[in-house]
Design an enzyme around this catalytic site. Structure first.
Site, PDB file in Angstrom:
ATOM      1  N   GLU A  88       0.786  -1.130  -0.120  1.00  0.00           N
ATOM      2  CA  GLU A  88      -0.125   0.001   0.085  1.00  0.00           C
ATOM      3  C   GLU A  88       0.946   1.382   0.045  1.00  0.00           C
ATOM      4  OE1 GLU A  88      -1.969   0.718   4.251  1.00  0.00           O
ATOM      5  OE2 GLU A  88      -1.701  -1.505   3.946  1.00  0.00           O
ATOM      6  N   CYS A 331       0.061   2.919   8.053  1.00  0.00           N
ATOM      7  CA  CYS A 331       1.269   1.864   8.503  1.00  0.00           C
ATOM      8  C   CYS A 331       0.470   0.423   8.318  1.00  0.00           C
ATOM      9  CB  CYS A 331       1.563   1.912   9.808  1.00  0.00           C
ATOM     10  SG  CYS A 331       2.105   3.559  10.224  1.00  0.00           S
TER      11      CYS A 331
HETATM   12  N1  SAH Z   1      10.915   0.403   8.505  1.00  0.00           N
HETATM   13  C1  SAH Z   1      10.867   1.828   8.569  1.00  0.00           C
HETATM   14  C2  SAH Z   1       9.891   2.415   7.820  1.00  0.00           C
HETATM   15  C3  SAH Z   1       8.537   2.109   8.850  1.00  0.00           C
HETATM   16  S1  SAH Z   1       7.115   3.316   8.876  1.00  0.00           S
HETATM   17  C4  SAH Z   1      11.255   2.331   9.973  1.00  0.00           C
HETATM   18  O1  SAH Z   1      11.116   1.627  10.868  1.00  0.00           O
HETATM   19  O2  SAH Z   1      11.748   3.464  10.344  1.00  0.00           O
HETATM   20  C5  SAH Z   1       7.389   4.934   9.022  1.00  0.00           C
HETATM   21  C6  SAH Z   1       7.229   5.133  10.749  1.00  0.00           C
HETATM   22  O3  SAH Z   1       5.924   4.872  11.240  1.00  0.00           O
HETATM   23  C7  SAH Z   1       8.077   4.519  11.597  1.00  0.00           C
HETATM   24  O4  SAH Z   1       8.836   5.421  12.365  1.00  0.00           O
HETATM   25  C8  SAH Z   1       7.540   3.517  12.275  1.00  0.00           C
HETATM   26  O5  SAH Z   1       8.120   3.160  13.736  1.00  0.00           O
HETATM   27  C9  SAH Z   1       6.287   4.396  12.387  1.00  0.00           C
HETATM   28  N2  SAH Z   1       5.224   3.440  12.657  1.00  0.00           N
HETATM   29  C10 SAH Z   1       4.646   2.123  12.446  1.00  0.00           C
HETATM   30  N3  SAH Z   1       3.511   1.851  13.244  1.00  0.00           N
HETATM   31  C11 SAH Z   1       3.160   3.136  13.791  1.00  0.00           C
HETATM   32  C12 SAH Z   1       1.907   3.105  14.594  1.00  0.00           C
HETATM   33  N4  SAH Z   1       0.870   2.263  14.875  1.00  0.00           N
HETATM   34  N5  SAH Z   1       1.749   4.326  15.286  1.00  0.00           N
HETATM   35  C13 SAH Z   1       2.713   5.330  15.113  1.00  0.00           C
HETATM   36  N6  SAH Z   1       3.592   5.119  14.168  1.00  0.00           N
HETATM   37  C14 SAH Z   1       3.952   4.114  13.587  1.00  0.00           C
END
Ligand code: SAH
Length: 349
Positions: A88, A331
């Site tokens: 997505e 996410c």
């Molecule tokens: N693998 C990469 C990209 C991930 S997505 C990373 O870990 O940075 C981008 C951001 O969204 C990351 O900082 C991740 O930790 C955050 N994220 C993921 N799920 C989340 C949620 N449920 N609430 C808030 N932030 C979230």
């Protein structure tokens, strides 16, 4: 099947020559592909070659479903890959341009406790062309306007797919390709230290975002598996190296989780860690996911207090704007919704 979108214009020309056609056919095909054209639309290509393309070319990602927010102009896409896998993406329209959030893997194997993308592990990594193909598909979908900025913040850990991500960055910015500026790219990592160090030496003017989410290792280990492998000190040393090699500030993402990491003392501890580092903190109030209902979003007052405390300590900080809240903007949630058996239609509320 050949993944033409992962290839540069020269590589496509060489491939076309091997098939027995003149090299300029490669240039024509490349021009069509980066505009998101279907093979049948390639009207200046002889029918026989088009038929060969149907047989030989790996179909690029296509938009399978699209939901538009009624709160803002945010659009969420579900792309179908050639092998049936789903990923997505989110398109956010800002005054300064259109930003597309890209996925780098189907799922993720980093195992962060709060993240929906990682619940079923990593199915596979995406090729460079499958990353580029997301931009190409959205450019075509938009008709008017195009994607200006890219954030590698969809599903997947970009540094767990290092070589393909580097190839993608070079393809998207190449003059004969999409010719996009790397200054408009942010790459987000959960903090894989060796790759952070390597990335600093690539000479690419990309903004590095690091998902920190905790002021100390004890808290970080509760929510991020990667914290068992690398300490915050090691992550900070790699971030300093990035700043010194590139002259660019590093962004730290901090997902605020109620009862875990949002007290003023956590802000103080975080500020001490970041002192003298050219950086910016992006606060993300937790987006609650139903599979992890023990993890709660902070109250608005907690977010405000945390922010004020960091500002008092002279840390540059913003709160991430929440966009597309009504369309499961965050996410990995749309893909999960579609993959789940009890699929109910998603309609913007
Ligand atoms: N693998 C990469 C990209 C991930 S997505 C990373 O870990 O940075 C981008 C951001 O969204 C990351 O900082 C991740 O930790 C955050 N994220 C993921 N799920 C989340 C949620 N449920 N609430 C808030 N932030 C979230």
């Amino acid at each position: 099947m050949t993944d033409l979108l992962s290839m540069s214009r020269e590589e496509i020309c060489a491939w076309i020559k091997d098939l027995g056609y003149p090299a300029f056919r490669g240039q024509q095909i490349h021009a069509w592909l980066i505009r998101g054209a279907d093979i049948d639309e390639m009207t200046n290509i002889p029918l026989k070659l088009r038929e060969e393309l149907h047989a030989l070319m790996q179909p690029p990602p296509r938009i399978d479903m699209c939901v538009k927010s009624q709160l803002d102009d945010t659009e969420k896409f579900l792309y179908r890959l050639y092998d049936g896998n789903l990923i997505e993406g989110v398109l956010m329209r800002y005054k300064h341009g259109n930003t597309l959030c890209l996925s780098t893997q189907v799922g993720c194997r980093m195992g962060c406790a709060f993240c929906a993308s990682t619940l079923e592990g990593c199915v596979r990594s995406l090729s460079a062309g499958e990353m580029l193909g997301q931009i190409v598909a959205v450019n075509r979908h938009m008709g008017e306007g195009r994607v200006n900025n890219v954030v590698l913040m969809g599903s997947g850990e970009p540094f767990d797919n290092y070589d393909n991500v580097m190839r993608f960055l070079r393809l998207m910015s190449s003059e004969d390709g999409l010719n996009m500026s790397l200054r408009g790219v942010s790459l987000s990592t959960c903090g894989l230290v060796p790759q952070m160090l390597r990335f600093a030496d690539e000479g690419l003017p990309v903004t590095l975002s690091v998902s920190l989410h905790a002021p100390n290792d004890e808290i970080r280990r509760k929510i991020m598996r990667v914290a068992q492998r690398y300490t915050i000190d090691e992550v900070m040393a790699a971030a300093r190296h990035y700043v010194s090699r590139t002259g660019r500030r590093v962004i730290f993402e901090y997902a605020m989780i109620g009862d875990l990491n949002c007290e003023p003392r956590h802000a103080d501890e975080l500020a001490s860690r970041l002192r003298h580092l050219q950086c910016h903190v992006n606060l993300i109030p937790l987006n609650e996911i139903k599979e992890k209902d023990a993890l709660k979003a902070p109250t608005p007052a907690q977010v405000q207090r945390f922010m004020t405390q960091l500002e008092r300590r002279n840390i540059s900080v913003t709160r991430r704007r929440e966009m597309g809240d009504d369309i499961q903007g965050a996410c990995g949630q749309l893909r999960r919704h579609v993959l789940s058996e009890k699929t109910e239609p998603i309609t913007p509320s």
